[in-house]
Design a protein around this motif. Structure first.
Motif, PDB file in Angstrom:
ATOM      1  N   ALA A  67       1.096  -1.210  -0.194  1.00  0.00           N
ATOM      2  CA  ALA A  67       0.021   0.211   0.084  1.00  0.00           C
ATOM      3  C   ALA A  67       0.719   1.310   0.084  1.00  0.00           C
ATOM      4  O   ALA A  67       0.568   2.086  -0.743  1.00  0.00           O
ATOM      5  N   VAL A  68       1.770   1.283   0.641  1.00  0.00           N
ATOM      6  CA  VAL A  68       2.953   2.352   0.917  1.00  0.00           C
ATOM      7  C   VAL A  68       3.593   2.628  -0.471  1.00  0.00           C
ATOM      8  O   VAL A  68       3.821   3.693  -0.886  1.00  0.00           O
ATOM      9  N   THR A  69       3.740   1.425  -1.292  1.00  0.00           N
ATOM     10  CA  THR A  69       4.601   1.689  -2.245  1.00  0.00           C
ATOM     11  C   THR A  69       3.894   2.208  -3.544  1.00  0.00           C
ATOM     12  O   THR A  69       4.060   3.071  -4.205  1.00  0.00           O
ATOM     13  N   THR A  70       2.465   2.198  -3.374  1.00  0.00           N
ATOM     14  CA  THR A  70       1.341   2.846  -4.479  1.00  0.00           C
ATOM     15  C   THR A  70       1.603   4.557  -4.084  1.00  0.00           C
ATOM     16  O   THR A  70       1.868   5.213  -5.035  1.00  0.00           O
ATOM     17  N   SER A  71       1.643   4.627  -2.761  1.00  0.00           N
ATOM     18  CA  SER A  71       1.580   6.170  -2.574  1.00  0.00           C
ATOM     19  C   SER A  71       3.189   6.868  -2.879  1.00  0.00           C
ATOM     20  O   SER A  71       3.239   7.885  -3.553  1.00  0.00           O
ATOM     21  N   LEU A  72       3.968   5.985  -2.765  1.00  0.00           N
ATOM     22  CA  LEU A  72       5.374   6.613  -2.941  1.00  0.00           C
ATOM     23  C   LEU A  72       5.611   6.697  -4.576  1.00  0.00           C
ATOM     24  O   LEU A  72       6.169   7.644  -5.043  1.00  0.00           O
ATOM     25  N   LEU A  73       5.079   5.789  -5.660  1.00  0.00           N
ATOM     26  CA  LEU A  73       5.049   5.770  -6.810  1.00  0.00           C
ATOM     27  C   LEU A  73       4.376   6.906  -7.393  1.00  0.00           C
ATOM     28  O   LEU A  73       4.787   7.607  -8.156  1.00  0.00           O
ATOM     29  N   MET A  74       3.188   7.287  -6.697  1.00  0.00           N
ATOM     30  CA  MET A  74       2.396   8.545  -6.955  1.00  0.00           C
ATOM     31  C   MET A  74       3.312   9.610  -6.924  1.00  0.00           C
ATOM     32  O   MET A  74       3.445  10.587  -7.826  1.00  0.00           O
ATOM     33  N   ARG A  75       3.686   9.654  -5.975  1.00  0.00           N
ATOM     34  CA  ARG A  75       4.677  10.882  -5.223  1.00  0.00           C
ATOM     35  C   ARG A  75       6.042  11.061  -6.547  1.00  0.00           C
ATOM     36  O   ARG A  75       6.320  12.183  -7.003  1.00  0.00           O
ATOM     37  N   GLN A  76       6.533  10.124  -6.532  1.00  0.00           N
ATOM     38  CA  GLN A  76       7.720   9.966  -7.755  1.00  0.00           C
ATOM     39  C   GLN A  76       7.442  10.563  -8.992  1.00  0.00           C
ATOM     40  O   GLN A  76       8.191  10.986  -9.748  1.00  0.00           O
ATOM     41  N   THR A  77       6.254   9.939  -9.584  1.00  0.00           N
ATOM     42  CA  THR A  77       5.694  10.051 -11.088  1.00  0.00           C
ATOM     43  C   THR A  77       4.890  11.553 -11.127  1.00  0.00           C
ATOM     44  O   THR A  77       4.395  11.838 -12.159  1.00  0.00           O
ATOM     45  N   ALA A  78       4.963  12.386  -9.920  1.00  0.00           N
ATOM     46  CA  ALA A  78       3.929  13.625 -10.003  1.00  0.00           C
ATOM     47  C   ALA A  78       4.391  14.516 -11.178  1.00  0.00           C
ATOM     48  O   ALA A  78       3.647  15.241 -11.610  1.00  0.00           O
ATOM     49  N   GLY A  79       5.500  14.613 -10.911  1.00  0.00           N
ATOM     50  CA  GLY A  79       6.081  15.713 -12.099  1.00  0.00           C
ATOM     51  C   GLY A  79       6.201  15.088 -13.522  1.00  0.00           C
ATOM     52  O   GLY A  79       6.561  15.892 -14.432  1.00  0.00           O
ATOM     53  N   MET A  80       5.917  13.990 -13.713  1.00  0.00           N
ATOM     54  CA  MET A  80       6.006  13.501 -14.990  1.00  0.00           C
ATOM     55  C   MET A  80       4.774  13.996 -16.109  1.00  0.00           C
ATOM     56  O   MET A  80       3.655  14.220 -15.378  1.00  0.00           O
ATOM     57  N   ALA A  81       5.005  13.940 -17.452  1.00  0.00           N
ATOM     58  CA  ALA A  81       3.523  13.960 -18.077  1.00  0.00           C
ATOM     59  C   ALA A  81       2.748  12.739 -17.873  1.00  0.00           C
ATOM     60  O   ALA A  81       3.141  11.731 -17.467  1.00  0.00           O
ATOM     61  N   PRO A  82       1.312  13.139 -17.934  1.00  0.00           N
ATOM     62  CA  PRO A  82       0.393  12.156 -17.805  1.00  0.00           C
ATOM     63  C   PRO A  82       0.730  10.974 -18.586  1.00  0.00           C
ATOM     64  O   PRO A  82       0.255   9.777 -18.219  1.00  0.00           O
ATOM     65  N   GLN A  83       1.131  10.983 -19.784  1.00  0.00           N
ATOM     66  CA  GLN A  83       1.186  10.033 -20.799  1.00  0.00           C
ATOM     67  C   GLN A  83       2.145   9.140 -20.397  1.00  0.00           C
ATOM     68  O   GLN A  83       2.309   7.671 -20.458  1.00  0.00           O
ATOM     69  N   LYS A  84       3.397   9.531 -19.586  1.00  0.00           N
ATOM     70  CA  LYS A  84       4.511   8.827 -19.339  1.00  0.00           C
ATOM     71  C   LYS A  84       3.974   7.937 -17.860  1.00  0.00           C
ATOM     72  O   LYS A  84       4.531   6.959 -17.626  1.00  0.00           O
ATOM     73  N   VAL A  85       3.223   8.650 -17.011  1.00  0.00           N
ATOM     74  CA  VAL A  85       2.705   8.182 -15.707  1.00  0.00           C
ATOM     75  C   VAL A  85       2.182   6.774 -15.908  1.00  0.00           C
ATOM     76  O   VAL A  85       2.230   5.753 -15.371  1.00  0.00           O
ATOM     77  N   LEU A  86       1.385   6.691 -17.164  1.00  0.00           N
ATOM     78  CA  LEU A  86       0.604   5.167 -17.262  1.00  0.00           C
ATOM     79  C   LEU A  86       1.439   4.241 -17.633  1.00  0.00           C
ATOM     80  O   LEU A  86       1.309   3.174 -16.917  1.00  0.00           O
ATOM     81  N   PHE A  87       2.720   4.401 -18.267  1.00  0.00           N
ATOM     82  CA  PHE A  87       3.635   3.177 -18.495  1.00  0.00           C
ATOM     83  C   PHE A  87       4.406   2.974 -16.979  1.00  0.00           C
ATOM     84  O   PHE A  87       4.399   1.839 -16.828  1.00  0.00           O
ATOM     85  N   VAL A  88       4.592   4.025 -16.548  1.00  0.00           N
ATOM     86  CA  VAL A  88       5.345   3.916 -14.812  1.00  0.00           C
ATOM     87  C   VAL A  88       4.100   3.031 -14.113  1.00  0.00           C
ATOM     88  O   VAL A  88       4.660   2.260 -13.413  1.00  0.00           O
ATOM     89  N   VAL A  89       2.912   3.532 -14.145  1.00  0.00           N
ATOM     90  CA  VAL A  89       1.970   2.879 -13.140  1.00  0.00           C
ATOM     91  C   VAL A  89       1.885   1.476 -13.577  1.00  0.00           C
ATOM     92  O   VAL A  89       1.695   0.264 -12.888  1.00  0.00           O
ATOM     93  N   LEU A  90       1.704   1.129 -15.075  1.00  0.00           N
ATOM     94  CA  LEU A  90       1.597  -0.275 -15.132  1.00  0.00           C
ATOM     95  C   LEU A  90       2.516  -1.147 -14.854  1.00  0.00           C
ATOM     96  O   LEU A  90       2.531  -2.367 -14.527  1.00  0.00           O
ATOM     97  N   GLY A  91       3.898  -0.479 -15.159  1.00  0.00           N
ATOM     98  CA  GLY A  91       5.185  -1.236 -14.847  1.00  0.00           C
ATOM     99  C   GLY A  91       5.315  -1.588 -13.177  1.00  0.00           C
ATOM    100  O   GLY A  91       5.571  -2.588 -12.859  1.00  0.00           O
ATOM    101  N   GLY A  92       4.920  -0.530 -12.501  1.00  0.00           N
ATOM    102  CA  GLY A  92       5.064  -0.635 -11.056  1.00  0.00           C
ATOM    103  C   GLY A  92       3.908  -1.519 -10.719  1.00  0.00           C
ATOM    104  O   GLY A  92       4.170  -2.310  -9.734  1.00  0.00           O
TER     105      GLY A  92
END
Length: 152
Positions: A67-92
């Motif tokens: 659960a904590v990993t999900t929040s950390l991933l959100m914080r780490q990708t916050a500055g990325m473009a929304p399109q790039k976040v999709l790939f990071v989230v799916l990979g995560g």
């Protein structure tokens, strides 16, 4: 009795929205997961004994880290473009599922841990934290569609 009709300042960028969501999601997931682990540990202790408690606590710890990993991933990708976040989230997500599978295979071999208590507690914590994250998202008063910036 006075009414306060002041509207709180809304986030103006995608990064601010994601950071606000990450904060709310973190606290919702952690609080609900801890409550779930306590209930599971008590229940496993009553039904199985000390090995059930150890299994429930181990499964709860793994679920809490997830659960904590999900929040950390959100914080780490916050500055990325929304399109790039999709790939990071799916990979995560895929990476987290693989890590959870490996953790369960390793922890399942430890004799001091009751396997069913471990498995059911992990399953319960993942379901409860995911549900809490959805409710936290709905409760957070941030725009989910950000118009293009005025600068560009």
């Amino acid at each position: 009795m006075s009414e306060n009709f002041e509207i709180p300042k809304q986030p103006e960028t995608h990064e601010e929205v994601i950071r606000a969501l990450a904060k709310t999601v973190f606290w919702a997931a952690v609080s609900s997961t801890v409550i779930t682990v306590v209930i599971a540990a008590v229940l496993a202790g009553v039904l199985v004994g000390s090995n059930g408690v150890y299994g429930a606590l181990a499964g709860g710890a793994v679920g809490l880290l997830s659960a904590v990993t999900t929040s950390l991933l959100m914080r780490q990708t916050a500055g990325m473009a929304p399109q790039k976040v999709l790939f990071v989230v799916l990979g995560g997500f895929a990476g987290k599922m693989i890590i959870l599978l490996i953790a369960m295979m390793v922890l399942g071999t430890i004799a001091a841990l009751h396997r069913n208590s471990l498995a059911f507690t992990l399953l319960a914590t993942i379901l409860v934290s995911a549900t809490a994250e959805v409710f936290a998202f709905r409760r957070t008063k941030v725009p989910t569609i950000i118009p293009a910036s005025k600068e560009g």
